[in-house]
Design a protein around this motif. Structure first.
Motif, PDB file in Angstrom:
ATOM      1  N   LEU A 231       0.831  -1.202   0.000  1.00  0.00           N
ATOM      2  CA  LEU A 231       0.000   0.000   0.000  1.00  0.00           C
ATOM      3  C   LEU A 231       0.865   1.252   0.000  1.00  0.00           C
ATOM      4  CD1 LEU A 231      -2.886   1.065   0.073  1.00  0.00           C
ATOM      5  CD2 LEU A 231      -2.781   1.021   2.566  1.00  0.00           C
ATOM      6  N   GLY A 232       1.971   1.220   0.754  1.00  0.00           N
ATOM      7  CA  GLY A 232       2.886   2.355   0.732  1.00  0.00           C
ATOM      8  C   GLY A 232       3.533   2.546  -0.624  1.00  0.00           C
ATOM      9  N   THR A 233       3.847   1.446  -1.308  1.00  0.00           N
ATOM     10  CA  THR A 233       4.406   1.543  -2.657  1.00  0.00           C
ATOM     11  C   THR A 233       3.439   2.225  -3.599  1.00  0.00           C
ATOM     12  OG1 THR A 233       5.753  -0.443  -2.341  1.00  0.00           O
ATOM     13  CG2 THR A 233       5.249   0.193  -4.606  1.00  0.00           C
ATOM     14  N   ARG A 234       2.179   1.861  -3.495  1.00  0.00           N
ATOM     15  CA  ARG A 234       1.175   2.475  -4.381  1.00  0.00           C
ATOM     16  C   ARG A 234       0.998   3.962  -4.077  1.00  0.00           C
ATOM     17  NH1 ARG A 234      -4.638  -0.141  -6.121  1.00  0.00           N
ATOM     18  NH2 ARG A 234      -5.548   1.764  -7.033  1.00  0.00           N
ATOM     19  N   LYS A 235       1.051   4.338  -2.813  1.00  0.00           N
ATOM     20  CA  LYS A 235       0.940   5.753  -2.462  1.00  0.00           C
ATOM     21  C   LYS A 235       2.135   6.540  -2.990  1.00  0.00           C
ATOM     22  CE  LYS A 235      -1.587   4.959   1.892  1.00  0.00           C
ATOM     23  NZ  LYS A 235      -1.510   5.104   3.368  1.00  0.00           N
ATOM     24  N   ARG A 236       3.343   6.003  -2.749  1.00  0.00           N
ATOM     25  CA  ARG A 236       4.552   6.737  -3.146  1.00  0.00           C
ATOM     26  C   ARG A 236       4.716   6.799  -4.657  1.00  0.00           C
ATOM     27  NH1 ARG A 236       6.174   4.133   1.611  1.00  0.00           N
ATOM     28  NH2 ARG A 236       6.808   2.267   0.470  1.00  0.00           N
ATOM     29  N   ALA A 237       4.070   5.898  -5.398  1.00  0.00           N
ATOM     30  CA  ALA A 237       4.152   5.963  -6.856  1.00  0.00           C
ATOM     31  C   ALA A 237       3.582   7.262  -7.394  1.00  0.00           C
ATOM     32  CB  ALA A 237       3.407   4.768  -7.477  1.00  0.00           C
TER      33      ALA A 237
ATOM     34  N   ILE B 190       2.233   1.137 -13.857  1.00  0.00           N
ATOM     35  CA  ILE B 190       2.117   2.483 -14.394  1.00  0.00           C
ATOM     36  C   ILE B 190       0.655   2.828 -14.636  1.00  0.00           C
ATOM     37  CG2 ILE B 190       2.619   3.887 -16.426  1.00  0.00           C
ATOM     38  CD1 ILE B 190       5.336   2.537 -16.542  1.00  0.00           C
ATOM     39  N   ASP B 191      -0.122   1.874 -15.149  1.00  0.00           N
ATOM     40  CA  ASP B 191      -1.547   2.128 -15.352  1.00  0.00           C
ATOM     41  C   ASP B 191      -2.232   2.445 -14.028  1.00  0.00           C
ATOM     42  OD1 ASP B 191      -1.184   1.640 -17.995  1.00  0.00           O
ATOM     43  OD2 ASP B 191      -1.885  -0.427 -17.941  1.00  0.00           O
ATOM     44  N   VAL B 192      -1.909   1.698 -12.993  1.00  0.00           N
ATOM     45  CA  VAL B 192      -2.516   1.941 -11.680  1.00  0.00           C
ATOM     46  C   VAL B 192      -2.104   3.314 -11.153  1.00  0.00           C
ATOM     47  CG1 VAL B 192      -2.586   1.170  -9.281  1.00  0.00           C
ATOM     48  CG2 VAL B 192      -2.709  -0.507 -11.122  1.00  0.00           C
ATOM     49  N   ALA B 193      -0.815   3.637 -11.269  1.00  0.00           N
ATOM     50  CA  ALA B 193      -0.331   4.937 -10.783  1.00  0.00           C
ATOM     51  C   ALA B 193      -0.976   6.087 -11.553  1.00  0.00           C
ATOM     52  CB  ALA B 193       1.192   5.004 -10.889  1.00  0.00           C
ATOM     53  N   GLN B 194      -1.149   5.934 -12.863  1.00  0.00           N
ATOM     54  CA  GLN B 194      -1.788   6.986 -13.643  1.00  0.00           C
ATOM     55  C   GLN B 194      -3.237   7.196 -13.196  1.00  0.00           C
ATOM     56  OE1 GLN B 194      -1.129   5.403 -17.579  1.00  0.00           O
ATOM     57  NE2 GLN B 194       0.697   6.661 -17.926  1.00  0.00           N
ATOM     58  N   ALA B 195      -3.942   6.100 -12.921  1.00  0.00           N
ATOM     59  CA  ALA B 195      -5.316   6.228 -12.444  1.00  0.00           C
ATOM     60  C   ALA B 195      -5.365   6.903 -11.082  1.00  0.00           C
ATOM     61  CB  ALA B 195      -5.978   4.851 -12.389  1.00  0.00           C
ATOM     62  N   ASP B 196      -4.449   6.517 -10.181  1.00  0.00           N
ATOM     63  CA  ASP B 196      -4.411   7.143  -8.856  1.00  0.00           C
ATOM     64  C   ASP B 196      -4.082   8.633  -8.956  1.00  0.00           C
ATOM     65  OD1 ASP B 196      -5.020   4.736  -7.674  1.00  0.00           O
ATOM     66  OD2 ASP B 196      -2.950   4.239  -7.169  1.00  0.00           O
TER      67      ASP B 196
ATOM     68  N   TYR C  42      -9.546  27.495 -15.385  1.00  0.00           N
ATOM     69  CA  TYR C  42      -8.688  27.463 -14.201  1.00  0.00           C
ATOM     70  C   TYR C  42      -7.406  26.676 -14.489  1.00  0.00           C
ATOM     71  CZ  TYR C  42     -12.579  29.217 -11.382  1.00  0.00           C
ATOM     72  OH  TYR C  42     -13.593  29.980 -10.854  1.00  0.00           O
ATOM     73  N   PRO C  43      -6.315  27.000 -13.793  1.00  0.00           N
ATOM     74  CA  PRO C  43      -5.100  26.170 -13.938  1.00  0.00           C
ATOM     75  C   PRO C  43      -5.380  24.764 -13.431  1.00  0.00           C
ATOM     76  CG  PRO C  43      -4.877  27.703 -12.100  1.00  0.00           C
ATOM     77  CD  PRO C  43      -6.134  28.098 -12.813  1.00  0.00           C
ATOM     78  N   TRP C  44      -4.637  23.814 -13.978  1.00  0.00           N
ATOM     79  CA  TRP C  44      -4.847  22.408 -13.610  1.00  0.00           C
ATOM     80  C   TRP C  44      -3.550  21.842 -13.040  1.00  0.00           C
ATOM     81  CZ3 TRP C  44      -9.050  19.618 -12.905  1.00  0.00           C
ATOM     82  CH2 TRP C  44      -8.919  18.227 -12.759  1.00  0.00           C
ATOM     83  N   LEU C  45      -3.646  21.319 -11.823  1.00  0.00           N
ATOM     84  CA  LEU C  45      -2.496  20.706 -11.161  1.00  0.00           C
ATOM     85  C   LEU C  45      -2.556  19.205 -11.388  1.00  0.00           C
ATOM     86  CD1 LEU C  45      -1.318  21.648  -7.578  1.00  0.00           C
ATOM     87  CD2 LEU C  45      -1.153  19.333  -8.418  1.00  0.00           C
ATOM     88  N   SER C  46      -1.461  18.607 -11.843  1.00  0.00           N
ATOM     89  CA  SER C  46      -1.469  17.179 -12.181  1.00  0.00           C
ATOM     90  C   SER C  46      -0.125  16.556 -11.846  1.00  0.00           C
ATOM     91  CB  SER C  46      -1.794  16.976 -13.664  1.00  0.00           C
ATOM     92  OG  SER C  46      -0.809  17.601 -14.483  1.00  0.00           O
ATOM     93  N   TRP C  47      -0.114  15.226 -11.828  1.00  0.00           N
ATOM     94  CA  TRP C  47       1.089  14.438 -11.585  1.00  0.00           C
ATOM     95  C   TRP C  47       1.373  13.619 -12.832  1.00  0.00           C
ATOM     96  CZ3 TRP C  47      -2.282  15.992  -8.012  1.00  0.00           C
ATOM     97  CH2 TRP C  47      -1.793  16.490  -6.810  1.00  0.00           C
ATOM     98  N   PRO C  48       2.316  14.045 -13.677  1.00  0.00           N
ATOM     99  CA  PRO C  48       2.561  13.325 -14.938  1.00  0.00           C
ATOM    100  C   PRO C  48       3.315  12.020 -14.695  1.00  0.00           C
ATOM    101  CG  PRO C  48       4.118  15.139 -14.701  1.00  0.00           C
ATOM    102  CD  PRO C  48       3.166  15.230 -13.522  1.00  0.00           C
ATOM    103  N   ILE C  49       2.686  10.909 -14.998  1.00  0.00           N
ATOM    104  CA  ILE C  49       3.299   9.591 -14.860  1.00  0.00           C
ATOM    105  C   ILE C  49       3.317   8.965 -16.246  1.00  0.00           C
ATOM    106  CG2 ILE C  49       3.112   7.306 -13.805  1.00  0.00           C
ATOM    107  CD1 ILE C  49       1.715   8.622 -11.448  1.00  0.00           C
TER     108      ILE C  49
END
Length: 520
Positions: free
Chosen positions: A82-88, A328-334, A361-368
């Motif tokens: 679970l920690g791995t998935r969060k930190r991804a 990567i698919d899971v991280a992108q969805a998260d 509005y500006p959009w904040l995102s996490w590019p994976i």
């Protein structure tokens, strides 16, 4: 009475500026928001677990949330995956994209970066919001400070047990003394994350609910395994005494047998002895408990990460690449899930308070993104560039993640510049990475020139095949004998080099055709 502004929150209700600077959901020693709770995991049984999950579905989530927290504390494997998935997601550098191309949108995006993304509390808030992956939802309270601008000074995590679900089980309300159904969350004060792990109610989508049964069965397996080790892990200590032994001798022998397990030493009369005997009845039992625990860990890995390759198993490179793609698919969805509440509840409110409502509005995102296969890129360049394909060096550096060297940088590679070439002598040609074939300097040269290059590149491979056939003909007396010898020769003929040239030629022809179409 707090002054009501004309700025509306994400749910359409007006934001009360006076409420924004107050702490609403902080823990208290007394009341319904106490910072401590009892234990649920101790003595957990299948009957109790079924009741806890049923009550959570009906809206009483306190026991379920307590169990979800204890599962992370008691099961190292579940905590790790679970920690791995969060930190991804939390470990990725976020970006802010302006709402449009106007200078005004760029200024607002810069404000979001400075006041939110670059603040020391931001990464912690993201990690806290990802706690929703296990429990089904997570809430952080926005603490605003005002001066020349309205900016968030912190965004602390609030215990999910401080909130209750409404009658529809879809909206969170703040638990309050004397309010069994809670009170509405003030607009602009909370970031509420409910990830879309599965369709349906948020409290039924948490990974803890999916993993709870595996956790319970693994706890039973480990308990029985420890009991098994206590019985079968040590050899049986058997003391023997003779017929003439007195009661004092027997007591001495009993004390020695009892203490030898810890003391590893004993003093006995000469007529007495202690024997250690293994117990074959328990042989193989340890492997049974281990296999069950490992199987349950594998199910937890599949539930949380979608695969087991990067946590438990080790196999071929191709399999690892497939499983990495799943991660990567899971991280992108998260990342997409957590971006929605952050932009809705935090970014948009901050922009409205300081710049007023906006059309975009500006959009904040996490590019994976998928890591670039540098070996494949290098192989393509090595095969196609010598055949005439021209590639921009900047494009290659961008694909490989390398920066262009500055004038004063020490560099590796590149053609050496001759400094002692006598006047009139030709400069040495740069070295080529593969077979020596004339290099095309213009992708729009005539087809005849390309054909000549391919003929030159294919020459060595073609000559080798012709030499083999010529040798067969020279040593044969009749045509049937030639045919028979050629049939025996065919399986051993080396066609790899010629096939490589044909493949490269086809790729070059396709690229040349595309270039001509683009110019039309």
């Amino acid at each position: 009475m707090a002054r009501t502004s004309q700025i509306l929150g994400p749910d359409g209700r007006p934001i009360e500026r006076g409420t924004l600077t107050q702490t609403v959901a902080a823990p208290a020693v007394t009341g319904v928001r106490r910072p401590f709770s009892g234990t649920i995991a101790t003595g957990l049984t299948p009957e109790r677990l079924a009741g806890i999950l049923k009550r959570a579905t009906e809206g009483s989530v306190a026991d379920y949330l307590t169990l979800a927290e204890e599962m992370e504390e008691r099961d190292p494997h579940y905590a790790a995956v679970l920690g791995t998935r969060k930190r991804a997601v939390a470990g990725v550098e976020p970006i802010v994209t302006p709402g449009d191309d106007s200078p005004r949108a760029g200024e607002i995006a810069d404000f979001v970066r400075r006041s939110i993304v670059d603040q020391p509390w931001f990464n912690g808030m993201v990690m806290d919001l990802l706690d929703a992956l296990g429990k089904g939802y997570a809430v952080c309270e926005i603490l605003w400070e005002t001066g020349k601008r309205w900016t968030p000074s912190a965004c602390p995590w609030r215990d999910p047990r401080y909130f209750v679900l409404d009658d529809t089980r879809t909206t969170l309300r703040l638990a309050a003394d004397g309010e069994p159904k809670g009170v509405e969350l003030p607009p602009g004060k909370f970031v509420v994350h409910m990830p879309r792990i599965k369709s349906g109610l948020a409290v039924r989508g948490g990974l803890a609910r999916l993993v709870a049964w595996s956790y319970l069965f693994k706890a039973f397996a480990l308990k029985d395994w420890v009991a098994f080790i206590e019985v079968y892990g040590l050899p049986l200590r058997l003391g023997r005494y003779g017929q003439s032994a007195t009661q004092k001798d027997i007591d001495t022998l009993v004390a020695a047998v009892a203490g030898i397990g810890t003391d590893a030493a004993a003093v006995l009369p000469e007529a007495m002895r202690i024997e250690f005997q293994g117990i074959s009845e328990g042989r193989g039992g340890a492997e049974l408990f281990q296999r069950l625990a490992e199987y349950l860990d594998g199910q937890v890995s599949k539930a949380v990460l979608g695969q087991t390759m990067t946590t438990d198993d080790g196999a071929s490179l191709s399999q690892a690449q497939v499983h990495r793609g799943v991660q990567i698919d899971v991280a992108q969805a998260d990342a997409g899930d957590v971006a929605r509440p952050v932009n809705r509840d935090l970014v948009r409110v901050a922009v409205d308070l300081n710049h007023g409502p906006q059309d975009a509005y500006p959009w904040l995102s996490w590019p994976i993104t998928e890591p670039e296969d540098t070996a494949a890129v290098t192989q393509q360049l090595t095969g196609l560039v010598p055949l005439g394909l021209r590639v921009r060096a900047d494009d290659v550096r961008e694909r490989l993640g390398w920066a262009a060297p500055e004038d004063d940088d020490e560099v590796l590679g590149g053609a050496a510049t001759p400094t002692d070439t006598p006047p009139g002598d030709p400069a040495p040609a740069p070295q080529r990475a593969t077979r020596a074939a004339p290099q095309v300097t213009d992708p729009h040269d005539d087809v005849d020139e390309l054909v000549d290059q391919i003929d030159t590149a294919a020459g060595p491979a073609t000559d080798a095949l012709i030499d083999q056939v010529r040798a067969v003909i020279d040593h044969a007396d009749t045509i049937p004998e030639v045919i028979a010898r050629l049939e025996r020769l065919y399986p051993d003929m080396r066609l790899d080099d010629l096939a490589d040239v044909i493949g490269e030629a086809m790729a070059l022809a396709d690229l040349a055709g595309r270039a001509e179409v683009d110019d039309v």
